[in-house]
Design a protein around this motif. Structure first.
Motif, PDB file in Angstrom:
ATOM      1  N   GLU A 123     -14.495   6.404  42.561  1.00  0.00           N
ATOM      2  CA  GLU A 123     -13.699   5.937  44.147  1.00  0.00           C
ATOM      3  C   GLU A 123     -13.207   4.822  44.484  1.00  0.00           C
ATOM      4  N   VAL A 124     -13.872   3.800  43.169  1.00  0.00           N
ATOM      5  CA  VAL A 124     -13.220   2.600  42.952  1.00  0.00           C
ATOM      6  C   VAL A 124     -13.324   2.089  42.541  1.00  0.00           C
ATOM      7  N   LEU A 125     -11.544   1.929  41.612  1.00  0.00           N
ATOM      8  CA  LEU A 125     -11.184   0.720  40.233  1.00  0.00           C
ATOM      9  C   LEU A 125     -11.561  -0.891  40.722  1.00  0.00           C
ATOM     10  N   LEU A 126     -11.707  -0.996  39.746  1.00  0.00           N
ATOM     11  CA  LEU A 126     -11.445  -2.576  39.841  1.00  0.00           C
ATOM     12  C   LEU A 126     -11.420  -3.129  38.526  1.00  0.00           C
ATOM     13  N   VAL A 127      -9.134  -4.015  38.538  1.00  0.00           N
ATOM     14  CA  VAL A 127      -9.131  -4.276  37.320  1.00  0.00           C
ATOM     15  C   VAL A 127      -8.794  -5.710  37.048  1.00  0.00           C
ATOM     16  N   ARG A 128      -8.198  -5.925  35.953  1.00  0.00           N
ATOM     17  CA  ARG A 128      -7.235  -7.221  35.791  1.00  0.00           C
ATOM     18  C   ARG A 128      -6.011  -6.819  35.305  1.00  0.00           C
ATOM     19  N   SER A 129      -5.382  -7.842  34.949  1.00  0.00           N
ATOM     20  CA  SER A 129      -3.438  -7.363  34.821  1.00  0.00           C
ATOM     21  C   SER A 129      -3.597  -6.543  33.898  1.00  0.00           C
ATOM     22  N   VAL A 130      -4.422  -6.271  32.473  1.00  0.00           N
ATOM     23  CA  VAL A 130      -4.378  -5.538  31.337  1.00  0.00           C
ATOM     24  C   VAL A 130      -3.893  -4.098  31.948  1.00  0.00           C
ATOM     25  N   THR A 131      -4.227  -3.855  32.862  1.00  0.00           N
ATOM     26  CA  THR A 131      -4.770  -2.324  33.141  1.00  0.00           C
ATOM     27  C   THR A 131      -3.326  -1.693  33.641  1.00  0.00           C
ATOM     28  N   GLN A 132      -2.390  -0.972  32.845  1.00  0.00           N
ATOM     29  CA  GLN A 132      -1.264  -0.035  34.268  1.00  0.00           C
ATOM     30  C   GLN A 132      -1.772   0.881  35.398  1.00  0.00           C
ATOM     31  N   VAL A 133      -1.991   0.724  36.152  1.00  0.00           N
ATOM     32  CA  VAL A 133      -2.059   1.344  37.170  1.00  0.00           C
ATOM     33  C   VAL A 133      -1.640   2.401  38.206  1.00  0.00           C
ATOM     34  N   ASN A 134      -1.227   3.278  37.253  1.00  0.00           N
ATOM     35  CA  ASN A 134      -0.647   3.838  37.980  1.00  0.00           C
ATOM     36  C   ASN A 134      -1.310   5.567  38.298  1.00  0.00           C
ATOM     37  N   GLU A 135       0.605   6.100  38.461  1.00  0.00           N
ATOM     38  CA  GLU A 135      -0.137   8.278  38.913  1.00  0.00           C
ATOM     39  C   GLU A 135      -0.917   8.405  37.783  1.00  0.00           C
ATOM     40  N   ALA A 136      -0.078   8.604  36.612  1.00  0.00           N
ATOM     41  CA  ALA A 136      -0.992   9.121  35.207  1.00  0.00           C
ATOM     42  C   ALA A 136      -2.952   8.641  34.862  1.00  0.00           C
ATOM     43  N   LEU A 137      -2.976   7.318  35.321  1.00  0.00           N
ATOM     44  CA  LEU A 137      -3.988   7.099  35.402  1.00  0.00           C
ATOM     45  C   LEU A 137      -4.890   7.788  36.549  1.00  0.00           C
TER      46      LEU A 137
END
Length: 379
Positions: free
Chosen positions: A39-53
């Motif tokens: 339900e929750v995603l926590l990232v830094r700048s290296v993860t591309q967070v988009n519709e595909a993910l």
């Protein structure tokens, strides 16, 4: 509630463990299958967070423990009804101190230089204010600001004519002022001989191929790069040409990381309509040995000796070059090693954790003002 987090985010368990089940993964290797039940995603700048993910997953909140958001598809978030949060300003001090450490290492006394700043948001704006507090002449380029907001605003050409040019821009490809390849061959040619070019914003703001050609052509230019095009498999020939290179860690001070995590913790608590139970001060440990002394006979010499006691930027450069040598010998995978340098980055504390005294007691007023503008506590 299942929370998936980049394994490089500190204090995730302490902050978010009370809110749900934590699963920690390498940020660059996150896949949609990892998030199906989250339900929750926590990232830094290296993860591309988009519709595909995220498509078809249960993720309803995305938090990035970074200033920048160019790795987040905000248009998709809006369409999908996903709440998001970033940590603007969390590591601004860290990046500003990176700039000072780099200049000190290269024996470039900013007090006697004209400093140009490209991008005056959280980081560039803070650098500008601190330099002005030390009496440093500055020229700034940021087309999104007004003269009322920054009286040192000018055009890009005037900034490129400065002795030191620092880039602190986000990465944008569209809009009225895209930053992608803002500095190409033509702009690099305008830099004055003997100047310093420092990029601690986003790698593709500088055309790295053009920069390499410029340096290989014999340009009299000292280059400091913390960010590269591309990452993590950066141009090793370019690394060999720069005065200082580091693996995208300018904002990696321990204090900045803690603050970034806590800002996202507060944002998630707001999203869940819960009152935060953990304060920033509860997370931030004290420095074991905060006392430092400054030789006052020659302030610049004393400062050049003081800063590496707090932040050894030469170690960042050395580790990256050692990795490059190992990769050339076939003993290491450079891209993986680049990420490992970030994952296992030494604990660097910010200047504000240290109290400075003069060797003979009280510091002269002018030195006290400069040290406090740098962020140190002066006895």
């Amino acid at each position: 509630m299942k929370i998936v987090a980049d394994e490089n985010i500190p204090f995730v368990q302490e902050c978010f463990g009370q809110l749900g089940e934590i699963v920690r993964l390498p940020g660059r290797e996150m896949r949609r299958e990892d998030l199906l039940e989250a339900e929750v995603l926590l990232v830094r700048s290296v993860t591309q967070v988009n519709e595909a993910l995220l498509a078809g997953t249960g993720v309803r909140f995305v938090g990035t423990c970074t200033i920048g958001v160019d790795h987040l598809d905000l248009d998709y978030f809006e369409r999908a009804g996903i709440t998001w949060a970033s940590a603007p300003g969390s590591n601004a001090n860290s990046v500003v101190e990176y700039v000072y450490a780099a200049l000190a290492h290269m024996d470039v006394d900013w007090q006697h230089q004209r400093v140009g700043i490209i991008g005056c948001g959280n980081v560039g704006g803070r650098l500008h204010r601190r330099l002005r507090a030390q009496g440093v002449e500055c020229r700034c380029y940021d087309p999104f600001l007004t003269l009322e907001e920054n009286p040192d605003l000018t055009d890009l050409a005037s900034v490129l004519a400065c002795d030191v040019v620092c880039l602190h821009t986000p990465l944008t490809h569209s809009g009225p002022h895209p930053s992608f390849h803002l500095l190409g061959a033509a702009e690099l040619a305008k830099l004055k001989p003997g100047a310093v070019l420092l990029n601690a914003g986003r790698g593709p703001v500088v055309d790295n191929e053009a920069l390499l050609a410029h340096l290989q052509g014999g340009a009299d230019l000292k280059v400091v790069l913390d960010v590269w095009e591309p990452e993590p498999d950066i141009s090793r020939p370019l690394l060999a040409q720069v005065a200082l290179g580091s693996p995208h860690i300018a904002g990696y001070s321990y204090d900045g990381k803690i603050q970034g995590t806590h800002m996202i913790y507060q944002a998630l608590c707001r999203h869940l309509a819960r009152e935060p139970e953990l304060s920033l001060e509860q997370l931030r440990p004290a420095v074991e040995d905060p006392e430092r002394r400054l030789a006052t006979d020659d302030f610049w010499t004393g400062l050049r000796a003081l800063i590496p006691q707090v932040y050894d930027i030469a170690g960042d450069d050395r580790r990256l070059r050692e990795l490059a040598s190992q990769a050339e010998a076939g003993e290491a995978d450079f891209a993986k090693g680049f990420d490992q340098l970030r994952k296992h980055y030494p604990k660097r504390r910010e200047f504000s954790n240290y109290r400075v005294q003069g060797e003979g007691g009280e510091l002269p007023e002018v030195q006290r003002v400069r040290l406090e503008a740098l962020g140190f506590v002066v006895e």
